[in-house]
Design a protein around this motif. Structure first.
Motif, PDB file in Angstrom:
ATOM      1  N   THR A 214      46.467  27.154  31.423  1.00  0.00           N
ATOM      2  CA  THR A 214      47.691  27.220  30.611  1.00  0.00           C
ATOM      3  C   THR A 214      48.712  28.226  31.114  1.00  0.00           C
ATOM      4  N   ARG A 215      48.279  29.128  32.008  1.00  0.00           N
ATOM      5  CA  ARG A 215      49.109  30.245  32.474  1.00  0.00           C
ATOM      6  C   ARG A 215      49.515  31.148  31.298  1.00  0.00           C
ATOM      7  N   GLN A 216      48.672  31.212  30.302  1.00  0.00           N
ATOM      8  CA  GLN A 216      48.904  32.091  29.156  1.00  0.00           C
ATOM      9  C   GLN A 216      47.600  32.808  28.819  1.00  0.00           C
ATOM     10  N   GLY A 217      47.742  34.079  28.415  1.00  0.00           N
ATOM     11  CA  GLY A 217      46.558  34.848  28.032  1.00  0.00           C
ATOM     12  C   GLY A 217      46.959  36.135  27.347  1.00  0.00           C
ATOM     13  N   PRO A 218      46.128  36.632  26.432  1.00  0.00           N
ATOM     14  CA  PRO A 218      46.487  37.809  25.635  1.00  0.00           C
ATOM     15  C   PRO A 218      46.422  39.129  26.382  1.00  0.00           C
ATOM     16  N   VAL A 219      45.796  39.166  27.557  1.00  0.00           N
ATOM     17  CA  VAL A 219      45.641  40.445  28.258  1.00  0.00           C
ATOM     18  C   VAL A 219      46.430  40.518  29.558  1.00  0.00           C
ATOM     19  N   VAL A 220      47.193  39.492  29.856  1.00  0.00           N
ATOM     20  CA  VAL A 220      47.926  39.440  31.125  1.00  0.00           C
ATOM     21  C   VAL A 220      49.354  39.955  30.924  1.00  0.00           C
ATOM     22  N   ASN A 221      49.829  40.695  31.925  1.00  0.00           N
ATOM     23  CA  ASN A 221      51.205  41.242  31.915  1.00  0.00           C
ATOM     24  C   ASN A 221      51.451  42.221  30.769  1.00  0.00           C
ATOM     25  N   ARG A 222      50.453  42.981  30.414  1.00  0.00           N
ATOM     26  CA  ARG A 222      50.612  44.028  29.401  1.00  0.00           C
ATOM     27  C   ARG A 222      49.519  45.068  29.584  1.00  0.00           C
ATOM     28  N   ARG A 223      49.749  46.247  29.009  1.00  0.00           N
ATOM     29  CA  ARG A 223      48.728  47.301  29.056  1.00  0.00           C
ATOM     30  C   ARG A 223      47.805  47.152  27.856  1.00  0.00           C
ATOM     31  N   ILE A 224      46.521  47.250  28.111  1.00  0.00           N
ATOM     32  CA  ILE A 224      45.546  47.192  27.025  1.00  0.00           C
ATOM     33  C   ILE A 224      44.543  48.328  27.204  1.00  0.00           C
ATOM     34  N   GLU A 225      43.834  48.640  26.146  1.00  0.00           N
ATOM     35  CA  GLU A 225      42.731  49.592  26.207  1.00  0.00           C
ATOM     36  C   GLU A 225      41.430  48.855  25.921  1.00  0.00           C
ATOM     37  N   MET A 226      40.420  49.150  26.706  1.00  0.00           N
ATOM     38  CA  MET A 226      39.127  48.488  26.558  1.00  0.00           C
ATOM     39  C   MET A 226      38.031  49.378  27.136  1.00  0.00           C
ATOM     40  N   CYS A 227      36.805  48.903  27.096  1.00  0.00           N
ATOM     41  CA  CYS A 227      35.684  49.631  27.701  1.00  0.00           C
ATOM     42  C   CYS A 227      35.356  49.012  29.054  1.00  0.00           C
ATOM     43  N   ALA A 228      35.052  49.865  30.010  1.00  0.00           N
ATOM     44  CA  ALA A 228      34.585  49.413  31.316  1.00  0.00           C
ATOM     45  C   ALA A 228      33.193  49.987  31.562  1.00  0.00           C
ATOM     46  N   LEU A 229      32.576  49.529  32.640  1.00  0.00           N
ATOM     47  CA  LEU A 229      31.194  49.907  32.935  1.00  0.00           C
ATOM     48  C   LEU A 229      31.118  50.574  34.303  1.00  0.00           C
ATOM     49  N   ARG A 230      30.506  51.753  34.338  1.00  0.00           N
ATOM     50  CA  ARG A 230      30.289  52.426  35.625  1.00  0.00           C
ATOM     51  C   ARG A 230      28.992  51.928  36.271  1.00  0.00           C
ATOM     52  N   ALA A 231      28.813  52.292  37.525  1.00  0.00           N
ATOM     53  CA  ALA A 231      27.611  51.886  38.255  1.00  0.00           C
ATOM     54  C   ALA A 231      26.342  52.426  37.612  1.00  0.00           C
ATOM     55  N   ASN A 232      26.435  53.595  36.940  1.00  0.00           N
ATOM     56  CA  ASN A 232      25.250  54.181  36.300  1.00  0.00           C
ATOM     57  C   ASN A 232      24.968  53.608  34.915  1.00  0.00           C
ATOM     58  N   GLY A 233      25.738  52.574  34.503  1.00  0.00           N
ATOM     59  CA  GLY A 233      25.512  51.943  33.210  1.00  0.00           C
ATOM     60  C   GLY A 233      26.304  52.548  32.069  1.00  0.00           C
ATOM     61  N   GLU A 234      27.064  53.609  32.354  1.00  0.00           N
ATOM     62  CA  GLU A 234      27.845  54.273  31.310  1.00  0.00           C
ATOM     63  C   GLU A 234      29.101  53.472  30.973  1.00  0.00           C
ATOM     64  N   GLU A 235      29.331  53.266  29.675  1.00  0.00           N
ATOM     65  CA  GLU A 235      30.592  52.670  29.235  1.00  0.00           C
ATOM     66  C   GLU A 235      31.609  53.777  28.986  1.00  0.00           C
TER      67      GLU A 235
END
Length: 332
Positions: free
Chosen positions: A83-104
């Motif tokens: 659709t070329r549409q999405g809620p997280v594209v072309n904007r800044r968002i905050e979320m959780c990411a995952l490090r290599a050691n498993g830490e969020e």
């Protein structure tokens, strides 16, 4: 000739792009239309803990997206491609990411489709916002404490008035004593926000309890606390003093409080021991619900001092103690 010039310009452009990737303080991640890593800059390696060689060509979701969000990520990618549409594209968002050691950990993320790419590529700019989130959470606690103090101050003034004017002194004799105690109480409020360089533990105790000085014993060595530790310690002492004034040993004429702190060990093993003991007060019991005071006395002490507080509801008064690494309260 023109071909050679164009080739030189292309190489120069690629070199500039490579320099930008390497110099960026934010993680820059390039993902293809199948959700695989195409680029992973040095900042991404430092922030996320994976090496570039380790991730290139692999599914992004399997490495840096927490498992509970992976299905949502894959569905979102399929929907955007259709659709070329999405809620997280072309904007800044905050979320959780995952490090290599498993830490969020919390991140700020911006995802931009790369114009002209075919098949489509996505460029993600990721920033670690752990420190910012911790600062925001601490600020919220301090604002709650300010509101908490405002609610408590009237009860403390009423308690001081009741004790001052219920003694055997006349009203004329009691008035200047009451005024001095109120002035001491007002001075104690400055301990909520010590100076940037921190504060001395003895000064914080003295300011907070000056209005009750005749029934409070405080003893311990001079010790300069870091700015953050001084603030937490001021909140701690204020909470104990307020509870003692409203419900504990300082709410009755016969009660008293003994405060002591001492240093033990040396070097990396040096520790601070602090104790608050109430005597000859009314019976005390553990609160039925967890309020803001418990956050200060328990959670903030754990988080800021790395200490597990000991709280005892003794028959004649509260006992509170903590044993913390010295460097946790003296180093910024």
């Amino acid at each position: 000739m023109k071909a050679a010039a164009l080739e030189g310009q292309l190489r120069a452009s690629e070199a500039r792009n490579e320099a930008i990737l390497r110099a960026s303080l934010d993680a820059i991640i390039l993902m293809d239309h199948q959700g695989r890593f195409v680029e992973f800059n040095p900042a991404a390696e430092a922030i996320l803990g994976f090496s570039r060689a380790e991730v290139l060509g692999k599914p992004l979701a399997d490495f840096i997206i927490p498992e509970r969000f992976r299905k949502r990520h894959r569905r979102g990618l399929v929907r955007y491609l259709a659709t070329r549409q999405g809620p997280v594209v072309n904007r800044r968002i905050e979320m959780c990411a995952l490090r290599a050691n498993g830490e969020e950990f919390p991140v700020e993320l911006a995802i931009i489709p790369v114009a002209g790419s075919d098949p489509l590529l996505f460029c993600g700019f990721l920033r670690d916002i752990t420190e910012r989130k911790q600062a925001e959470a601490r600020q919220a606690v301090l604002m709650n404490e300010l509101a908490h103090r405002s609610r408590n101050i009237l009860a403390v003034v009423q308690a001081i008035a009741a004790r001052t004017f219920s003694d055997s002194r006349s009203a004329a004799e009691s008035q200047p004593i009451f005024a001095r105690r109120i002035e001491a109480l007002l001075r104690s409020q400055t301990s909520l926000a010590p100076e940037r360089e921190g504060g001395n533990i003895a000064d914080i105790v003295r300011l907070e309890l000056e209005a009750f000085s005749e029934r409070v014993e405080a003893e311990g060595p001079a010790l300069a606390l870091s700015a953050r530790a001084a603030q937490t310690f001021a909140l701690l002492v204020h909470e104990l003093a307020t509870n003692a004034t409203k419900h504990g040993a300082l709410s009755v004429a016969s009660g008293c409080v003994k405060i002591a702190w001492s240093l033990h060990g040396s070097g990396e093993g040096a520790r601070l021991h602090f104790s608050w003991r109430e005597f000859d007060g009314p019976p005390v019991k553990r609160p039925e619900r967890t309020g803001f005071g418990n956050i200060v006395l328990e959670k903030m002490v754990r988080d800021d001092f790395g200490a597990e507080p000991a709280i005892e509801y003794a028959p004649d008064g509260l006992r509170y103690a903590l044993d913390a690494p010295l460097k946790a309260v003296t180093e910024s």
